[in-house]
Design an enzyme around this catalytic site. Structure first.
Site, short mmCIF file in Angstrom:
data_model
loop_
_atom_site.label_atom_id
_atom_site.label_comp_id
_atom_site.label_asym_id
_atom_site.label_seq_id
_atom_site.Cartn_x
_atom_site.Cartn_y
_atom_site.Cartn_z
N LYS A 58 46.17 76.70 89.05
CA LYS A 58 45.27 76.39 88.28
C LYS A 58 44.29 75.11 89.16
CE LYS A 58 48.93 76.30 84.94
NZ LYS A 58 49.55 75.96 83.91
N GLN A 102 52.46 70.09 83.66
CA GLN A 102 53.56 71.59 83.83
C GLN A 102 54.36 71.50 83.45
OE1 GLN A 102 51.73 73.98 84.84
NE2 GLN A 102 54.26 75.33 84.45
N ASP A 125 45.89 72.06 77.32
CA ASP A 125 46.33 72.42 76.81
C ASP A 125 46.71 73.11 75.91
OD1 ASP A 125 47.94 74.20 79.13
OD2 ASP A 125 49.45 72.56 79.61
#
Ligand code: NAD
Length: 284
Positions: A58, A102, A125
Site C-alpha cells: 500500500k 492494518q 477502509d
C-alpha cells in the site's frame, strides 16, 4: 473518469480474464495524472508477516502515485489504550487525510472498538459504522476497498447490473456484506450465501454475477456456475507454495464469460481503491 477497458485475455474461446493488475495500474496512472495531494497514516501493530507485506504494498502504491504516507509501527504488546491515543491524535492531525489500521490486531486489542474511533471522514477502509450506514442507505461515503474494486472490475467489462442476479458467497463485514449492498444499490437482485447456507450450488447456479469471498480453495467448481456468468474470485489461499482463489479457475473458465485470476485479480484492485478512497477523504 474515462472508462477503463482492462486487458481481456481470451482463453481459447472460453472466459475472458479480467486483468486486475492491468486495471489497477491504469487507475493508479489516472490518480497520478490528476495530481491529488493527500497523506495516509498507516498503523500496523505486531509482526504478522502477511500484514507487513500488505502494508508495504500500500505504501509503495501511494508513493508511486505521489500520495504521502506516514507509517506507525507498534510493538505486538501495545496496549489498547496506546492505540486509542494514537488514533485520536491522527484524527486531530490536519496533515493526515486518511487513516488505515492494518488488520488483524493482536488479541489484547478490541478491533471493532479501535476501528469505530477513526474519524469517518478519514476512514479509507470504509469500516466505520457511519460509512457502513451510508452504504446501506445508498448515500455517498468511503466504502470498503475490496468490494469497490470488484465493482470497478465489473464496470470495466460493461456490466449493466440492473435486473441481473448477483450471488455473493461470504458475509463478512469487509467483503461479503458491503459487496451485496453495492450490487443491490446498482440494481441487481442479490442473494447472500454463507457457511450456514443449505445447497450452495442451487444459489450459485442462478448467478449472472458470482462473487466468491470465503477463503477455501476450489469451493466453486464448474458444475456450480451458470454458463456465461461473470465470476469474481476474492479468495486468497496458499496451496503448494502458490496463491490461489476459491474458484476452480481452469474448469470454471470453460463455463464463464468473464473470470478473475488469483493472483492478479481482485488483490491489486483493493490496493488501488485504498488510494482512490484517500483522494476522496474530506479535509478536517
Ligand atoms: P471471513 O473469514 O471473514 O469470511 C468468510 C465467509 O465465508 C464467512 O461469511 C462464512 O460464512 C463464509 N463461508 C465459510 N465457509 C463457507 C462455505 N462452505 N460456503 C459458503 N460460505 C462459506 O473472510 P473475509 O475477510 O470475507 O475474506 C474472504 C476471503 O477473501 C479470504 O480468502 C481473504 O483472504 C480474501 N480477501 C481477499 C482480499 C483481496 O484483496 N483480494 C481482500 C479481503 C479478503
Amino acid at each position: 473518469m474515462d472508462k477503463i477497458i482492462p486487458k481481456q485475455v481470451q482463453c481459447d474461446g472460453h472466459a475472458s480474464i479480467i486483468d486486475g493488475k492491468a486495471l489497477a495500474g491504469k487507475i493508479r496512472a489516472e490518480l497520478k495524472a490528476a495530481g491529488h495531494k493527500a497523506n495516509l497514516a498507516v498503523v500496523i501493530v505486531g509482526d504478522d508477516e502477511a500484514s507487513h507485506v500488505y502494508v508495504r504494498a500500500k505504501i509503495r502504491a501511494a508513493d508511486e502515485v505521489g500520495l504521502g504516507t506516514k507509517l506507525f509501527e507498534l510493538d505486538k504488546k501495545t496496549a489498547e489504550v496506546e492505540l486509542v491515543k494514537l488514533i485520536e491524535k491522527l484524527n486531530k492531525d490536519k496533515s493526515v487525510d486518511g487513516i488505515l489500521v492494518q488488520l488483524p490486531l493482536p488479541k489484547q486489542i478490541n478491533e471493532r472498538k479501535v476501528l469505530a474511533l477513526i474519524d469517518s471522514r478519514k476512514d479509507v477502509d470504509g469500516f466505520t459504522a457511519k460509512n457502513a450506514g451510508q452504504l446501506f442507505l445508498g448515500e455517498e461515503g468511503l466504502f470498503p476497498c475490496t468490494p469497490c474494486g470488484v465493482i470497478e472490475m465489473l464496470e470495466s467489462v460493461g456490466e449493466t447490473f440492473k435486473g441481473r442476479h448477483a450471488v455473493v458467497v461470504g458475509r463478512s463485514n469487509i467483503v461479503g456484506k458491503p459487496m451485496a449492498m453495492m450490487l443491490l444499490n446498482k440494481g441487481c437482485t442479490v442473494t447472500i450465501t454463507h457457511s450456514k447456507t443449505v445447497d450452495l450450488t442451487m444459489h450459485t447456479k442462478m448467478a449472472d454475477i458470482l462473487v466468491v469471498a470465503v477463503g477455501k480453495r476450489n469451493l466453486i467448481t464448474a458444475s456450480m456456475v451458470k454458463p456465461g456468468a461473470t465470476v469474481i474470485d476474492v479468495g486468497i489461499n496458499r496451496y503448494e507454495g502458490k496463491l490461489c482463489g476459491d474458484v476452480d479457475f481452469d474448469a470454471v473458465r470453460d463455463i464463464a464469460a468473464y473470470i478473475t485470476p488469483v493472483p492478479g485479480g481482485v488483490g491489486p484492485m483493493t490496493i488501488a481503491m485504498v488510494l482512490k478512497n484517500l483522494t476522496k477523504t474530506i479535509k478536517v
